[in-house]
Structure formats: structure tokens, C-alpha cells
Design a protein around this motif. Structure first.
Motif, short mmCIF file in Angstrom:
data_model
loop_
_atom_site.label_atom_id
_atom_site.label_comp_id
_atom_site.label_asym_id
_atom_site.label_seq_id
_atom_site.Cartn_x
_atom_site.Cartn_y
_atom_site.Cartn_z
N TYR B 240 0.84 -1.19 0.00
CA TYR B 240 0.00 0.00 0.00
C TYR B 240 0.88 1.25 0.00
O TYR B 240 0.64 2.18 -0.76
N TYR B 243 2.28 1.75 -3.32
CA TYR B 243 1.25 2.27 -4.23
C TYR B 243 1.10 3.78 -4.04
O TYR B 243 1.03 4.54 -5.01
N VAL B 244 1.06 4.23 -2.78
CA VAL B 244 0.94 5.66 -2.51
C VAL B 244 2.15 6.40 -3.08
O VAL B 244 2.02 7.49 -3.65
N TYR B 247 1.75 6.68 -6.76
CA TYR B 247 0.72 7.69 -7.00
C TYR B 247 1.31 9.09 -6.85
O TYR B 247 1.08 9.97 -7.69
N TYR B 282 2.15 12.44 1.59
CA TYR B 282 0.93 11.62 1.49
C TYR B 282 0.92 10.52 2.56
O TYR B 282 -0.08 10.33 3.25
N VAL B 286 -1.62 10.07 5.70
CA VAL B 286 -2.49 8.90 5.93
C VAL B 286 -2.38 8.45 7.38
O VAL B 286 -3.38 8.24 8.07
#
Lengths: 340, 348
Positions: B240, B243-244, B247, B282, B286
């Protein structure tokens, strides 16, 4: 008479013009390099205040004066007492922010625990069972493609279970439409899919000690089906997703996990309510058919005992984890078995 | 007679002066009142939050302003809600009608894109000069529906080209006062970004597979207990986070690419976002937002806004004072009420 410093932008060019605005009753004098104008106070429109944002005075003809002098603007143009004034008042006070935080948290909790479950029920009832059945069939197909193998129960055993099941559901609404499916899945399990399908695993048939225990499990699953719990769960989860998007949707790059994690946490809460409701349904159903409740309690107890000794990788534990608060359920079932 | 060419180029940085504490109060009051009024206040809250963020985004000593009428935003939200509610209800009564409405939504997309770009541009000002958007629905349909279909048909191979075309359409039809935006954006930059992003995702899976194989050969399958399941969680969290990060990489690079290709009269934007820094922002956002049950959202918004502003500048050959407002729109402010239905913000 008060005076405030500001910057005039005439709306025709992007050039800033420093000006001094003198407020003398209803007379407003604007003076700056190469500029000298007198206006009536009512000719000037002021924007609604936001804390920390420069005020803007809109002049006739499209020019605008930007000033950080909130106090002088408020004194000269007290403004109507309206919604944005209330918002400004609230936004300017730390105490009100804390109060807003408490109210928001309480409201969010109220929505999650009371409003969503209450709203999901009639919505689930209004959805046609046929639409839900499609979802259930898709789930079964994907199970068959991945985890599930065809059942290897002897036909005679299977027929006995089907016969007993049919007599259990004969007085259930739409009971004879329930589709009982047998699968082998390495796990003692029984579950209701969306729609009218109940899946029973060979491993569960092997795990039970008698048919009364098995009928207890199936009656519980019928309870899930009659209450349309699968659909209500999905609806409640969607509600949480929307709520989270509203609450934290402002921050960039966080939505994916921010939605998934709280849903996982709140699932347990919803799932517990559905398990207890399905148990209540099962008690009534078993009692109507003169079946004892104690075997169902015995089965739950054996499952709970297994939980303490089971290896974390044991498939059984995964089954148990989907049925939280097993002790509470055993207690309730035994109380129901003793009778009122 | 030839005048000497003005070679002096000025670099004007953007900055963001908003403070988390101040924004938090606006944010939480908006949230609370929105819940209490069943969402109605959210339109007013949106305008106030946006006004705060815009006013603190500063260039050459002046902030940006946003003055959208909240009622128009509320109207847009009601329309969007009715559209989606209609789709959901239609599915209940007549499943085919649902597909019809989905199709309608797809056909409406170009209009939605143009209407909301126009709404947002028109209601944003800098130094009392409004931005504008003059894109046509027909061209939007060609770019979004035609280009989107092509990207689908080529299984994503044409996606960078579609992305570039989309960005060109949006940028080139904006204007500041009477000065139209221009762009020299090429698809090549997008190709590089998306190929690298795909390689980063694909590479992660290769590394994972190799790692899993290595672990299996070294320790055998003796450790099939708690450790392997916590390793599983660590893997999911790691994926995850990765992935961030990817992104953030795409966001940073496309932001810079589009900014560097945006020309407004004598100025050109310059974006210097760094992927690693944005990924850190980011990821930490989170963690902070989840750890505080959402309370850190306002702080997270401010951090990202601060970094984005600090990574944007204009290079200009002429003073900003030389930009001229569109007096026609000023005069026609009341006349625009006629097109009121188009004057709304549809946020989908």
C-alpha cells in the motif's frame, strides 16, 4: 472618523494601488497616488468575513479594495446578522471549534450505530430478492473457481440433511425457495450468500455430533437470510464509506486506506448485531419445530474451545473470527435453551 | 527602429501562508454544520474553506480569491444527487433503464467537464481579475469520449496521449482576464511518466515474488505460524505504501509537466514538485489522519497546499501589472444570470 489601509485593484488591470480609506459616517473617501474619490457607504458592498482572509470592499464599477483591517470594516459595515456571520463567529473561537469537534464526533457515532442500521433495513427490504440472487450466484461462482471443491458427502447423508432442512424451513416465508448447496472447503463452515443460497461445507457436517447441532447452524443461517443481513451489511458499509468521504475527503491522497480501515473496524460491530439477530431467529425457528436448543449451544461451545487451542493458521480459527463474541452467544443460547 | 529585446527574466515564487490551527476551525465548523443541516451547509462550507486556501495562496504579494455563490454549488450537488439517485432507483424498477442512465451520464460528461471548469475559473480571481474558461462542449466530447474510447480500445497504450490531449484542452481554453493560456504540452512526457510508474508497480511484484521464493528456499515452510501471518500484514502495508509512493510520483511529475508547459502571455509556470517529498507528505498524512480519527485532516490539507505552492513559480518577461481584465464579463455580470443553469459546480 476611522481610516484603513488597503490595496485597490480596479478590475481593468492587475496593477495594485495602495489607498487609504477614510470612513466619516456615511461618507467614504478613498485616496491614493493619482486617486481621490468620495462615495456613499451604501454604495460599497463588503464580502462576508472568513477568519484569516483579507476583506474585500466592492466599489461601484467593479473595483475592489483589499484590506486586512477586519475591525474597521466590521465597525463601518456591521452587516446583516446572517448565516455567514454565525459561521464567522464560530470559526473565530477555539472553544467553539472544540465544541464542533465533540458534536461532529457524537453525530458521526450516532449515524454509524443508529441511523445507518435503521436506514439499511427498509432499503434492503425494498431491493428485489432477484437482484440480490444475482449477486449471490456470482459469489458462489467465484467461490467454486477458487476455494470450494464439489462436496464428497455420501448421497444418503446428503439426502437426510436435505430432508431435515426442508422440514425446518416449511413454515418460513419463501422457505421452499432456499437453495442449500454442499461444498468442500477445508473449513467447518456454513454461510448465507446474498439472495436465497446457503452453503454448507462437508467439514461442518463432519464437525457436528448430531443432526440437532447441524439444524442449529442452518437455522442460524436462515436467520441471516430472513433478516437480509448480507445486503444490509453491504449497505451499512457503503454508508460508512460515504460518511468517511465527507469527513476526511478534503485531504489529498488518503481516501483509499482511510475508507478501508474504519470499515474493517466497524464491521465487527455490525457483524455482532447480525449474529445475535440470526441467533434469535434460530431459537424461534427451532422451538417452533420442537427441536432442542442445547445442541446448538454445545456446538458453539466446542467451537469456542477449539479457538483457544487452535493454530493461528487453522482454517477453523478463521471461521471463528467471523463469529465474534462467541461466549456471549453461548450464554444467550443456553439461557434460551433453559426456557423463559 | 528596433527596441532592445527585454531579456531580463523574473522568477516569482508562489507561497502559501495559511495556518493549520486557523484552517482547522473553519474545517470543523463546516463539517459540524453540514452534518447538522443534512448536508445543506456543505456548499457554504466549501466556499469558505476554498476562500481561505485561495486567499493564502500568494503570488507577488497578492492572494487569490474565490467567490462562487454557495447556492449554485448546492444546486449542482442536488442535480448530481438526483442523477445518481435516479440511476439507483431505475435499477430497481427497470434494470435496462439503469444502463440508459449510465449512458446518459457518459454523454453528459463533456458538458459536466466544461460547466465545472467554467464555473471554477469564472469564480476565481487574482487582483480582481477573473479567470475564464472558453472550452466548447463539442471539443470536450471529442477529447474525453473519443480519446477515452481510444485509450480503452488500445488497452491503455494510448492513455498517455489521451492524458496529454485532455490537459491541453483544459489548459489552452483557460484565460486570465483577456489573456488566453497557451500550452506546448507533448504526449512524450506523459509516456515517460506512465511507463516508469508501470515499471515501478511491476517491479514491486517481481521483487515480491523473488523474495517469497528466496524465503521459501532458506527457511523452508517451517515457519508457518504467527510470524508468517504478521509478515503477510507487513507485505500488504508495504505494498500500500509503495502504491501511494507511485501515486505521488505520477502526481508530482504530471503537475510539473503541465505547469512547465503552461504559458500565460509573457509568463510561464514552473513546477518543481519532488516525488519523494510528496510521497512522504501523502504517507505521513495517511498515518496522521487515521491515527487521529480524521482530526488531522485540516493539518494534512495545509501541509500539501504549502508544499504545492512552494513548488510553483512563474517566470515572466513582463510585470504582472500588465495583465488586463475582461471588462466585457464585468459589464455582463447580470447578463450571465440567463445561463444560470450552466452556472453551477457539479462535483462528481
Amino acid at each position: 472618523m476611522t481610516a484603513l489601509e488597503g490595496i485597490l485593484y480596479d478590475g481593468r488591470s492587475a496593477a495594485p494601488h495602495p489607498v487609504t480609506v477614510r470612513i466619516d459616517g456615511a461618507r467614504i473617501a478613498i485616496a491614493g497616488p493619482g486617486m481621490d474619490a468620495t462615495l456613499d457607504r451604501s454604495d460599497i458592498e463588503v464580502d462576508s468575513p472568513v477568519p484569516g482572509v483579507a476583506r474585500r470592499l466592492r466599489l461601484p464599477g467593479g473595483a475592489e479594495i483589499e484590506t486586512a483591517d477586519h475591525a474597521s470594516v466590521d465597525a463601518a459595515w456591521p452587516g446583516r446578522s446572517n448565516l455567514t456571520r454565525v459561521a464567522y463567529w464560530l470559526e473565530s473561537r477555539n472553544l467553539m471549534a472544540v465544541l464542533a469537534l465533540v458534536v461532529t464526533a457524537a453525530l458521526a457515532w450516532f449515524i454509524v450505530t443508529a441511523v445507518l442500521p435503521l436506514a439499511a433495513e427498509p432499503v434492503a427490504r425494498s431491493i428485489r430478492p432477484e437482484a440480490e440472487q444475482v449477486l449471490g450466484e456470482q459469489t458462489l461462482r467465484s467461490l467454486d473457481a477458487t476455494l470450494a471443491e464439489p462436496s464428497e458427502l455420501p448421497p444418503a447423508r446428503r439426502e437426510t440433511i436435505e430432508r431435515e432442512f426442508a422440514s425446518l424451513v416449511d413454515d418460513e416465508p419463501a422457505g421452499n425457495h432456499i437453495d442449500l448447496q454442499f461444498r468442500r472447503m477445508q473449513t467447518p463452515n456454513a454461510f448465507a450468500l446474498p439472495g436465497r443460497t446457503i452453503v454448507l461445507t462437508d467439514e461442518m457436517v463432519a464437525f457436528v455430533q448430531n443432526d440437532d447441532e447441524l439444524m442449529g447452524v442452518l437455522a442460524h443461517e436462515i436467520g441471516h437470510m430472513a433478516g437480509r443481513h448480507a445486503l444490509r451489511m453491504v449497505l451499512q458499509q457503503s454508508g460508512i464509506a460515504v460518511l468517511i468521504a465527507v469527513l476526511a475527503g478534503d485531504a489529498a491522497g488518503i481516501t483509499l486506506l482511510a475508507v478501508a480501515a474504519p470499515i474493517a473496524l466497524l464491521n465487527a460491530r455490525y457483524s455482532r448485531a447480525f449474529e445475535l439477530a440470526a441467533d434469535d431467529h434460530a431459537y424461534a425457528l427451532l422451538q417452533r419445530h420442537g427441536r432442542p436448543l442445547q445442541p446448538f449451544a454445545d456446538l458453539l461451545r466446542r467451537l469456542a474451545e477449539n479457538r483457544h487451542t487452535a493454530d493461528p493458521n487453522d482454517p477453523l480459527l478463521r471461521y471463528l473470527n467471523s463469529h465474534p463474541d462467541l461466549d456471549l452467544r453461548i450464554h444467550r443460547t443456553e439461557a434460551a435453551a433453559r426456557g423463559p | 527602429m528596433t527596441e532592445p529585446a527585454d531579456v531580463s527574466e523574473e522568477l516569482l515564487p508562489f507561497s502559501f501562508t495559511g495556518r493549520a490551527g486557523e484552517y482547522f476551525r473553519i474545517w470543523i465548523v463546516s463539517l459540524c454544520l453540514s452534518l447538522l443541516t443534512l448536508g445543506i451547509y456543505s456548499a457554504w462550507g466549501k466556499v469558505r474553506k476554498r476562500r481561505y486556501l485561495n486567499a493564502h495562496t500568494r503570488l507577488a504579494g497578492s492572494g487569490f480569491d474565490y467567490h462562487a455563490p454557495p447556492l449554485a454549488i448546492l444546486r449542482g450537488r442536488v442535480v448530481a444527487l438526483a442523477l445518481f439517485g435516479g440511476i439507483a432507483l431505475a435499477g430497481q424498477v427497470l434494470p435496462i433503464a439503469q444502463w440508459g442512465l449510465f449512458g446518459l451520464l457518459l454523454l453528459l460528461m463533456p458538458w459536466i467537464v466544461v460547466a465545472s471548469a467554467r464555473f471554477n475559473a469564472r469564480n476565481s480571481t487574482y487582483r480582481n481579475i477573473a479567470f475564464g474558461f472558453d472550452g466548447r462542449i463539442g471539443e470536450a466530447a471529442r477529447v474525453f469520449l473519443g480519446g477515452g474510447a481510444l485509450a480503452l480500445l488500445t488497452l491503455g497504450l494510448a492513455y498517455p496521449w489521451y492524458r496529454a490531449r485532455r490537459a491541453r484542452f483544459i489548459i489552452a481554453h483557460h484565460r486570465y482576464g483577456v489573456t488566453s493560456f497557451a500550452t506546448d504540452l507533448r504526449a512524450g512526457g506523459f509516456v515517460t511518466i506512465y511507463v516508469l510508474a508501470a515499471a515501478m508497480i511491476g517491479g514491486a511484484f517481481v521483487v515480491l515474488a523473488l523474495g517469497a521464493a528466496a524465503i521459501a528456499t532458506i527457511v523452508g515452510d517451517a515457519t508457518r505460524d504467527l510470524e508468517s501471518s504478521s509478515l503477510g500484514y507487513a507485505l500488504v502495508l508495504g505494498l500500500y505504501a509503495w502504491y501511494v509512493a507511485v501515486y505521488a510520483y505520477v502526481r508530482a511529475r504530471t503537475f510539473n509537466l503541465m505547469a512547465n508547459a503552461t504559458i500565460v502571455g509573457a509568463l510561464r509556470l514552473r513546477g518543481t514538485l519532488r516525488a519523494r517529498r510528496l510521497a512522504w507528505l501523502y504517507l505521513s498524512n495517511v498515518i496522521a489522519v487515521l491515527g487521529t480519527l480524521g482530526i488531522a485532516t485540516a493539518w494534512a490539507t495545509i501541509r500539501v497546499a504549502r508544499y504545492r505552492a512552494a513548488s510553483l513559480a512563474v517566470r515572466t518577461h513582463a510585470p504582472l501589472e500588465s495583465y488586463v481584465g475582461d471588462t466585457r464579463t464585468l459589464a455582463g455580470a447580470t447578463g450571465s444570470e440567463v445561463g444560470d443553469l450552466f452556472n453551477m459546480d457539479v462535483s462528481l
